[in-house]
Design an enzyme around this catalytic site. Structure first.
Site, PDB file in Angstrom:
ATOM      1  N   ASP A  57       0.861  -1.177   0.000  1.00 46.03           N
ATOM      2  CA  ASP A  57       0.000   0.000   0.000  1.00 46.03           C
ATOM      3  C   ASP A  57       0.902   1.234   0.000  1.00 46.03           C
ATOM      4  OD1 ASP A  57      -1.636   2.162   0.871  1.00 46.03           O
ATOM      5  OD2 ASP A  57      -3.090   0.691   1.585  1.00 46.03           O
ATOM      6  N   ALA A 113      -0.035  10.251 -12.169  1.00 47.62           N
ATOM      7  CA  ALA A 113      -1.296  10.143 -12.907  1.00 47.62           C
ATOM      8  C   ALA A 113      -2.303  11.083 -12.263  1.00 47.62           C
ATOM      9  CB  ALA A 113      -1.807   8.704 -12.880  1.00 47.62           C
ATOM     10  N   TYR A 144     -11.262  12.690  -3.870  1.00 48.94           N
ATOM     11  CA  TYR A 144     -10.491  12.352  -5.075  1.00 48.94           C
ATOM     12  C   TYR A 144      -9.940  13.614  -5.740  1.00 48.94           C
ATOM     13  CZ  TYR A 144      -9.552  10.173  -9.668  1.00 48.94           C
ATOM     14  OH  TYR A 144      -8.969   9.708 -10.825  1.00 48.94           O
TER      15      TYR A 144
HETATM   16  P1  NAD Z   1      -8.092   1.240 -11.224  1.00 51.32           P
HETATM   17  O1  NAD Z   1      -8.946   1.398 -10.028  1.00 51.32           O
HETATM   18  O2  NAD Z   1      -8.390   0.153 -12.185  1.00 51.32           O
HETATM   19  O3  NAD Z   1      -6.569   1.074 -10.803  1.00 51.32           O
HETATM   20  C1  NAD Z   1      -6.007   1.627  -9.649  1.00 51.32           C
HETATM   21  C2  NAD Z   1      -5.039   0.621  -9.057  1.00 51.32           C
HETATM   22  O4  NAD Z   1      -4.417   1.183  -7.898  1.00 51.32           O
HETATM   23  C3  NAD Z   1      -5.750  -0.656  -8.598  1.00 51.32           C
HETATM   24  O5  NAD Z   1      -5.031  -1.784  -9.033  1.00 51.32           O
HETATM   25  C4  NAD Z   1      -5.746  -0.530  -7.067  1.00 51.32           C
HETATM   26  O6  NAD Z   1      -5.790  -1.784  -6.432  1.00 51.32           O
HETATM   27  C5  NAD Z   1      -4.466   0.241  -6.827  1.00 51.32           C
HETATM   28  N1  NAD Z   1      -4.432   0.998  -5.573  1.00 51.32           N
HETATM   29  C6  NAD Z   1      -5.390   1.823  -5.090  1.00 51.32           C
HETATM   30  N2  NAD Z   1      -4.984   2.366  -3.927  1.00 51.32           N
HETATM   31  C7  NAD Z   1      -3.742   1.873  -3.687  1.00 51.32           C
HETATM   32  C8  NAD Z   1      -2.792   2.055  -2.641  1.00 51.32           C
HETATM   33  N3  NAD Z   1      -3.053   2.850  -1.599  1.00 51.32           N
HETATM   34  N4  NAD Z   1      -1.612   1.380  -2.708  1.00 51.32           N
HETATM   35  C9  NAD Z   1      -1.350   0.543  -3.748  1.00 51.32           C
HETATM   36  N5  NAD Z   1      -2.193   0.340  -4.756  1.00 51.32           N
HETATM   37  C10 NAD Z   1      -3.384   0.994  -4.728  1.00 51.32           C
HETATM   38  O7  NAD Z   1      -8.091   2.664 -11.956  1.00 51.32           O
HETATM   39  P2  NAD Z   1      -7.449   3.128 -13.345  1.00 51.32           P
HETATM   40  O8  NAD Z   1      -8.539   3.561 -14.218  1.00 51.32           O
HETATM   41  O9  NAD Z   1      -6.479   2.117 -13.829  1.00 51.32           O
HETATM   42  O10 NAD Z   1      -6.667   4.427 -12.881  1.00 51.32           O
HETATM   43  C11 NAD Z   1      -5.259   4.443 -12.693  1.00 51.32           C
HETATM   44  C12 NAD Z   1      -4.807   5.845 -12.341  1.00 51.32           C
HETATM   45  O11 NAD Z   1      -5.152   6.750 -13.389  1.00 51.32           O
HETATM   46  C13 NAD Z   1      -5.426   6.395 -11.057  1.00 51.32           C
HETATM   47  O12 NAD Z   1      -4.449   7.122 -10.361  1.00 51.32           O
HETATM   48  C14 NAD Z   1      -6.524   7.306 -11.561  1.00 51.32           C
HETATM   49  O13 NAD Z   1      -6.777   8.350 -10.665  1.00 51.32           O
HETATM   50  C15 NAD Z   1      -5.906   7.825 -12.857  1.00 51.32           C
HETATM   51  N6  NAD Z   1      -6.966   8.252 -13.792  1.00 51.32           N
HETATM   52  C16 NAD Z   1      -7.690   7.313 -14.483  1.00 51.32           C
HETATM   53  C17 NAD Z   1      -8.709   7.733 -15.340  1.00 51.32           C
HETATM   54  C18 NAD Z   1      -9.518   6.764 -16.158  1.00 51.32           C
HETATM   55  O14 NAD Z   1     -10.438   7.192 -16.850  1.00 51.32           O
HETATM   56  N7  NAD Z   1      -9.229   5.482 -16.148  1.00 51.32           N
HETATM   57  C19 NAD Z   1      -8.993   9.109 -15.463  1.00 51.32           C
HETATM   58  C20 NAD Z   1      -8.245  10.010 -14.724  1.00 51.32           C
HETATM   59  C21 NAD Z   1      -7.217   9.575 -13.906  1.00 51.32           C
END
Ligand code: NAD
Ligand code: UDP
Length: 316
Positions: A57, A113, A144
């Site tokens: 984490d 990100a 968030y």
């Molecule tokens: P997701 O929820 O599929 O992936 C996030 C990953 O981070 C998961 O595997 C989760 O288990 C892990 N995680 C969460 N908290 C954690 C912690 N404290 N320690 C370790 N691991 C942790 O989401 P995603 O869509 O793959 O997003 C990835 C990143 O991109 C995020 O930071 C998100 O804010 C950013 N983002 C995504 C989008 C989108 O549309 N997909 C848009 C804007 C920003």
């Protein structure tokens, strides 16, 4: 060969990033606490000798020697980041401090990100990087939005104060294979509902807009940003500027899936941004990047993935 840490590597975007970085001949360490990520997203990579998986984490300190850090760890879907809002903020503040501290200590480059959510419910449209945003600091999305805004502040302060090599990317709504069927975001919800013949749930009028980027385009953008020279720190928007109303999206998904599902309207969610579209001039000029996947093409690939996810599991 570079040694690269990907936090959140078992998630939707992270798993695609790990795969691409490995294919480019790098050594990849995937770190995840599995809150929203799944081992099944990266199971096909574990036999690769240059891939390592660590359960951790990021809110707790972590030490490793790497050349680059992609910090993606953070739940991204509103239902998941609102499930434990205090934990969401800890991930974006304490987690980012830990990763920036690591980058400082080992002199690694770090890509954060960030998100289009830093613009909140924007009064300027479309959104360029110069816009400071319109975020409710005490609303249910702020764990968030404000968490990610603070993460950007931390990146820039570590850069100014400690010369940490930062790269801040603002990601706009991204979709594609490996989204969790229960992810809760609009594209996964609508496709799963359409495939199961269930009602398509539009929150509010459906006149609110989003601009959707296919995952392969997004990953290319992230890697292009990491590979820039140290003077390029961002923030830079990465997204697909083609804007759709949520009602249009529902209609396209019904058409592509040949579904008999009906559209229903549920109450709108609190602080739902009414419009969102990225200005990507900087990404084009600085990263020589722009998306190449049209919405319908990306949706077809995503629909095939969800068909397999839903129906192969039902057969079992
Ligand atoms: P997701 O929820 O599929 O992936 C996030 C990953 O981070 C998961 O595997 C989760 O288990 C892990 N995680 C969460 N908290 C954690 C912690 N404290 N320690 C370790 N691991 C942790 O989401 P995603 O869509 O793959 O997003 C990835 C990143 O991109 C995020 O930071 C998100 O804010 C950013 N983002 C995504 C989008 C989108 O549309 N997909 C848009 C804007 C920003
Ligand atoms: N949305 C919807 N029905 C759903 C899920 C989402 O109408 O089943 C709407 C939501 O209210 C928002 C848009 O779709 O206006 C995008 O929501 P999502 O959670 O995918 O992303 P975000 O709001 O973070 O951009």
């Amino acid at each position: 060969m570079k040694k690269i840490l990907v936090t959140g590597g078992a998630g939707f975007l992270g798993s695609h990033l790990c795969e691409k970085l490995l294919n480019e001949g790098n050594e990849v360490i995937c770190l995840d606490n599995y809150f929203t990520g799944r081992k099944s997203n990266i199971i096909h990579l574990v036999d690769n000798h240059y891939f390592e998986l660590i359960r951790h984490d990021i809110a707790s300190p972590f030490f490793i020697e790497v050349d680059e850090i992609y910090n993606l760890a953070c739940p991204a879907s509103p239902i998941h980041y609102q499930y434990n809002p205090i934990k969401t903020i800890k991930t974006s503040v304490m987690g980012v401090i830990n990763m920036l501290g690591l980058a400082k200590r080992i002199k690694a480059k770090i890509l954060q990100a960030s998100t289009s959510e830093v613009y909140g419910d924007p009064v300027v449209h479309p959104q360029s990087e110069e816009y400071w945003g319109n975020v409710n600091p005490i609303g249910i999305r702020s764990c968030y939005d404000e968490g990610k805004r603070c993460a950007e502040t931390l990146c820039f302060d570590y850069h100014r104060q400690n010369n940490v090599r930062i790269k801040v990317i603002r990601i706009f709504n991204t979709y594609g294979p490996r989204m969790h069927p229960n992810d809760g975001r609009v594209i996964s919800n609508f496709i799963v509902q359409a495939l199961k013949g269930e009602d398509i749930t539009i929150y509010g009028s459906g006149e609110q807009t989003r601009s959707f980027c296919y995952v392969d385009d997004m990953i290319d953008g992230l890697i292009a940003m990491m590979n820039t020279t140290d003077d390029i720190i961002g923030p830079i928007n990465i997204g697909n500027p083609d804007e759709f109303t949520i009602k249009q999206l529902a209609e396209i998904i019904i058409e592509l899936t040949n579904s008999k599902s009906k559209i229903i309207h549920l109450p709108s969610v609190e602080d739902d941004p009414m419009q969102r579209q990225p200005v990507i001039d900087k990404a084009k000029e600085i990263l020589h990047w722009q998306p190449t996947t049209q919405l319908k093409d990306g949706l077809q690939k995503t629909i095939s993935y969800f068909e397999n996810e839903i129906f192969s599991k039902i057969k079992k």
